[in-house]
Scaffold this motif. Sequence first.
Motif, short mmCIF file in Angstrom:
data_model
loop_
_atom_site.label_atom_id
_atom_site.label_comp_id
_atom_site.label_asym_id
_atom_site.label_seq_id
_atom_site.Cartn_x
_atom_site.Cartn_y
_atom_site.Cartn_z
N ALA A 10 0.98 -1.25 -0.06
CA ALA A 10 0.02 -0.11 0.14
C ALA A 10 0.98 1.14 -0.02
O ALA A 10 0.42 2.49 -0.57
N GLN A 11 1.91 1.10 0.46
CA GLN A 11 3.08 2.52 0.38
C GLN A 11 2.37 3.70 1.34
O GLN A 11 2.23 4.70 0.46
N PRO A 12 1.88 3.71 2.46
CA PRO A 12 1.48 4.72 2.94
C PRO A 12 2.43 5.68 3.14
O PRO A 12 3.45 5.27 3.98
N ALA A 13 2.48 6.90 2.79
CA ALA A 13 3.27 8.12 3.34
C ALA A 13 3.38 8.47 4.67
O ALA A 13 2.45 8.23 5.31
N GLU A 14 4.56 8.94 5.02
CA GLU A 14 4.44 9.44 6.46
C GLU A 14 3.59 10.52 6.51
O GLU A 14 3.51 11.52 5.51
N MET A 15 2.67 10.50 7.52
CA MET A 15 1.34 11.39 7.67
C MET A 15 1.91 12.95 8.13
O MET A 15 0.88 13.63 7.75
N PHE A 16 3.12 13.01 8.47
CA PHE A 16 3.57 14.61 8.57
C PHE A 16 4.18 15.28 7.57
O PHE A 16 4.23 16.36 6.81
N SER A 17 5.35 14.25 6.95
CA SER A 17 6.37 14.86 6.10
C SER A 17 6.18 14.51 4.75
O SER A 17 6.70 14.84 3.74
N GLY A 18 5.40 13.21 4.67
CA GLY A 18 4.87 12.71 3.22
C GLY A 18 6.13 11.98 2.71
O GLY A 18 6.23 11.49 1.76
N ALA A 19 7.13 11.65 3.73
CA ALA A 19 8.41 10.45 3.20
C ALA A 19 7.92 9.23 2.79
O ALA A 19 6.72 8.67 3.30
N PRO A 20 8.59 8.71 1.86
CA PRO A 20 8.03 7.38 1.50
C PRO A 20 8.28 6.33 2.59
O PRO A 20 9.03 6.56 3.41
N LEU A 21 7.52 5.20 2.59
CA LEU A 21 7.55 4.11 3.49
C LEU A 21 9.13 3.42 3.40
O LEU A 21 9.68 3.16 2.51
N PRO A 22 9.70 3.10 4.64
CA PRO A 22 10.93 2.58 4.69
C PRO A 22 10.93 1.16 4.16
O PRO A 22 9.76 0.61 4.12
N LYS A 23 11.94 0.41 3.94
CA LYS A 23 11.79 -0.94 3.45
C LYS A 23 11.72 -1.93 4.56
O LYS A 23 11.12 -3.01 4.15
N ALA A 24 12.10 -1.55 5.37
CA ALA A 24 11.77 -2.59 6.60
C ALA A 24 11.45 -1.82 7.99
O ALA A 24 12.25 -0.59 8.18
N PHE A 25 10.62 -2.27 8.83
CA PHE A 25 10.45 -1.67 10.21
C PHE A 25 11.13 -2.87 11.35
O PHE A 25 11.15 -3.85 11.35
#
Length: 605
Positions: free
Chosen positions: A129-144
């Motif tokens: 789904a690739q949700p963007a960071e909700m404040f900065s719009g940064a792309p999703l990291p590859k691993a959490f």
Amino acid sequence: MTEEKIVRIGGAAAAWGDTILGARQLVEKGNVDYLVGDYLAEVTMALLARAKARAPDGGYIPDWLASVKPLLPEIKRQGIKLITNSGGMNPLACRDAFLAAATEAGLEFDVAVVTGDDLTPFAQDIQDAQPAEMFSGAPLPKAFASMNAYLGAGAIAEALAKGADVVITGRVVDSAMVLGPLMHEFGWKADDYDRLSAGSLAGHVIECGAQATGGLFTDWQDVADGWSDMGFPIVECAKDGSFVVTKAAGTGGKVTTGTVAEQIVYEIGDPQSYHLPDVVCDFSEVTLEQAAEDRVRVSNAKGRAPGPDYKVCGTYVDGFRIVTTYMVAGWQAGRKGRRTAEALVERTGRLMAAKGFAPYREVSIEVIGAEDTYGANARAFEAREVIVKIGLKHEDMKALEIFAREFAHPGVAMAQGLTGVLHGRPKPTPVLRVHSFLWPKDKVPVTIHRGEEATRLPAMPGQTAVAPAAHPAPQSEAKGGPTATVPLRALAWGRSGDKGNHANIGVIARRPEFFSVIAEQVTEERMAQFFAHYLEGPVHRYVMPGFHALNFLLENVLGGGGTASLRYDPQAKTYAQMFLDLPVEVPSAWFDKGGVLAGWDDALE
């Protein structure tokens, strides 16, 4: 005439690392119906995930059990119900440890566990789904390292309705641990938005422990005599949502409109749109009344429908960092210390390059005592003792190990007067960053475990409600005539904290007549100018007329925030107290005999 039902809830902990004595005080002196233990912060979840990976029965906060275990017979006798988020990344293991302690004490408790916040089983769906960071719009990291949804109060209320004496959760919003019991006790429904907002505010006030009872209060000198035995907060809640903040008799601290107001503005961002999974809160018109000594009545919270998503806090590893300090004393201590740090960074940079490493990704040198953290607002003076902090980031841990090996060199080769290396050679540690995003509530499997039974709850409703119009700033009536300059602290209390990489600074008028002067002069522009040496984003100001306050949100001002920052203060804990030095102009007549500022400097000494 039937006496009004009042539910008393005590907040026994502000975070992992707070004293374990809060529970004892509230059980022995508080006469509470519920005891809440709040322990989780954003990066805490990543640390607990690592602990669980090392040991299957790890990953929860042991402090909660240590605090309540010796009190279990008295908790049982009084019928106190326990609510805690100390389950962390392993709430079922936390339950098992609690039940073992209860069995050892010869006691039985009905224990419910709320799970579903841990979204790591759905990592691939989230990557797709690739949700963007909700404040900065940064792309999703590859691993959490961890991914946890902030659950609401509904599951806690349901667990209590099923008969639970103890409810252990993973990640929930802190205030849910108070709202859940109130929904259960008073029968509040999912669309009773004003009451849900009020219950959330009660939870927000006590979620940080003694911060509501004078801990961190601007006027510290009024509270300092009680610091050794600080009272923990109790909220006495009524069915209409109003509540009284108090503490156990004979304990330290104080409960005043000032101490409570400081806690209300703490880390809430826009006070008209404080988003929680159960309700979007509007605290802007909340009123505070000093009902009696150490008793403050809070009322008039408003709410509206929550959104269709949960906020998810994801943490991930982004390289490595090393942070260390030493002391320098004597003539020109600040300049000596700063040059020592610069030379050490230059030296190790050359050694790294010789071994084929890239330059440092980030360097942070702060001389504490020479007022580096004040930027252009620093005073011109020569400190005779300072603490020098060096913070470095690099992609490769081995590069930082070069710095660690060379760290002692300045003590024999650079400035005289260097000492205080208390912890020896520093060690590189992973940089844990936070990536917050929204995820649909109907994709989060909120489940209550009670005995052998596991019940998945239906998804909470959500919609996009229209936000109210912002409150206008009051117009100053103190126009014309001679003026005098005072620091803002003469007119206001302040409290600050972090929201990821953002800082929240609340400014509360000490008296209603000060509010218009504060609103006129304490602007977004002056706030931005004061923190210009750190600020990388805009400043937003919000008006809270209910108790004469302003709330500021400074975007991208913490160098990454939390463990991602190299700053000495990565969480904005000092920002309000620094900002209260801001000069403001007030009518000279306020200093006259009988005036509102007569003797103000003596009162604040």
